[in-house]
Design an enzyme around this catalytic site. Structure first.
Site, PDB file in Angstrom:
ATOM      1  CD  GLU A 260      -1.758   2.355   1.908  1.00  0.00           C
ATOM      2  OE1 GLU A 260      -1.355   3.324   1.114  1.00  0.00           O
ATOM      3  OE2 GLU A 260      -1.890   2.380   3.083  1.00  0.00           O
ATOM      4  CB  CYS A 297      -2.336   6.080   3.166  1.00  0.00           C
ATOM      5  SG  CYS A 297      -3.193   5.061   4.405  1.00  0.00           S
TER       6      CYS A 297
END
Length: 500
Positions: A260, A297
């Site tokens: 990720e 994020c």
């Protein structure tokens, strides 16, 4: 108490070389530096453990996950204290993240006990079928083997030693080796102590879990290249993640790399929503943009809105809220340096106006806001990249058609958001088919910071948001990353896995 050592197959092991932690406040501590020899010892132990742990019952693995959660909670005060010192995060944030972490462990335990992750299938034999008989066929998901997990800088608990990747791999039946993050090695060690206690209390093999500390790239490289490692879980920067992805792909036997890697998480503010509540959206955006110093994020770094008075109202509200937001401590000096560089790069972009301009002190972040036309944003690729911190760009488009063009131009994202009212439905219907190909999660009338841990959550997306767009790193579906389907044809019942 901290040992400053690695945990390898139930033993605390030191190293000749050490590195010092760099806390935001409080004392620094010395930690051992891992070597390829430590990686090999942990991998050999993990492979040995897999011979039994990989075939353990769902109940036994669930018991391990429950016990890890209990052991972490028992160390809650110590984790909060050192976590706050190392990261500069407030107590409430660390306590909330601990709750999320132990909640995830317990959710995964419940999930595997319910067998919902196995995707069992059975096609009984048809011996009399013409022209050819059909054999008995049974399919089930089986664990991959030892998994390497890389701790994340911005989540010392939820995405690190006992975070989502570790929980998912253990739930699947895969032993785990964690490469601890140097931003919070003390926090990582205390969590590893909790896992070690749980492994021993539940009678699992010692190699089920190991932690190797390091402040360089050697341990990570050795883990990605070790022949016994069958998959890697990673949360971090695009640069580091891509380097590890390439290492995994270039092995003689390539392995999956579940990375990720970040996202700018664009928000599309449709015309009617901008007209009726543009200021409200601007204020809410500023709050999301600065939450946790922007170190998420899912931080929504871009707002796309049709140019005009409504865009001005949104910008003014965001500007006002950002000007009232104090400087915040960042997780590391390196992240702070990267934030200042990212702000400077945005300011130098083609046609960019610097609306909220703040200088940030070392290890601090003050918000910055920019504005640019749709044409200039599309033309300048430097404006498309994530800046990890409280920096946002308003992209002013000519009309709804250009908004659709922007949607088509963005790269893979973790999230895309639609701010819309009922009268925006026609434009939204055009955007959704485009955006669902760009992101793992679509939102309406909200902000993407905050990722619910549940069955239906997807935290992943097309590259560069993640390296495997068919997977998620949050939620019960994340367990599937560390499983593979195996078909058993005419295998006697006494040789089948118990779950079949």
């Amino acid at each position: 108490m901290l040992t400053g050592k690695h945990l390898i197959a139930g033993e605390w092991v030191g190293s000749e070389a050490t590195f010092a932690s760099d806390p935001a406040h409080g004392p620094s501590h010395e930690f051992a530096v891992g070597t390829p020899a430590h990686v090999d010892a942990a991998a050999q132990a993990a492979e040995e453990a897999f011979a039994t742990f990989g075939w353990s019952t769902r109940g036994k693995r669930a018991a391990l996950l429950y016990r890890i959660a209990d052991e972490i909670d028992a160390r809650g005060d110590a984790i909060t204290q050192i976590g706050c010192q190392e990261t500069g995060l407030p107590e409430a944030r660390l306590q909330g993240e601990r709750g999320r972490t132990v909640g995830q462990l317990r959710l995964f335990a419940d999930h595997i006990e319910a067998r919902e992750y196995l995707d069992k299938r059975h096609d009984p034999a048809l011996p009399d079928r013409a022209p050819l008989p059909r054999p008995d066929l049974r399919m089930i998901q089986r664990p991959l083997g030892p998994v390497a997990v890389f701790g994340a800088s911005n989540f010392p608990l939820a995405f690190s030693v006992a975070g989502g990747d570790t929980a998912a791999a253990l739930a699947a039946g895969c032993p785990v080796i964690v490469k601890g993050h140097p931003a919070h090695p003390g926090t990582g060690e205390i969590v590893a102590q909790a896992i070690d206690a749980a492994v021993k209390a539940t009678g699992n093999p010692a190699g089920t879990f190991s932690l190797i500390q390091s402040d360089g790239i050697g341990v990570g490289t050795a883990l990605a290249q070790h022949s016994l490692i069958r998959a890697v879980g990673f949360t971090g920067s695009l640069r580091a993640g891509r380097a590890l992805f390439d290492l995994c792909a270039q092995r003689p036997e390539p392995i999956p790399f579940f990375g990720e890697l970040g996202s700018v998480n664009p928000m599309f503010v449709l015309p009617r929503a901008a007209a009726t509540r543009g200021a409200e959206i601007g204020t809410g955006w500023a709050g999301s943009l600065t939450m946790g110093a922007g170190q998420f994020c899912t931080n929504p770094g871009i707002a796309i809105v049709v140019d005009g008075p409504d865009a001005e109202a949104l910008q003014f509200a965001a500007q006002t809220a950002l000007n009232e937001t104090a400087e915040q401590t960042m997780l590391t000096n390196g992240i702070s340096d990267a934030y200042r560089k990212g702000v400077a790069d945005f300011a130098a972009g083609t046609g960019v106006s610097h609306i909220v301009r703040n200088e940030s002190a070392p290890r601090q972040a003050a918000p910055n806001l920019f504005s640019v036309s749709g044409e200039d944003w599309v033309a300048d690729d430097s404006l498309h990249h994530e800046v990890f911190g409280p920096a946002g760009i308003i992209v002013r488009v000519r009309d709804e058609d250009q908004m659709l063009d922007i949607a088509g131009a963005i790269e893979g994202q973790l999230t895309c958001t639609l701010h819309m009212d009922a009268d925006d439905a026609e434009t939204a219907r055009k955007l959704v088919p485009v955006l669902e190909r760009k992101a793992g999660r679509l939102l309406a009338n909200g902000f993407p910071t905050g990722v619910e841990v549940c069955d239906s959550m997807v935290h992943g997306g097309p590259y560069p948001a993640s390296t495997n767009f068919g997977a998620t790193s949050v939620g019960t579906l994340s367990i599937r990353r560390f499983l593979r389907p195996v078909c058993y044809q005419n295998i006697p019942a006494n040789l089948l896995p118990d779950k079949l």
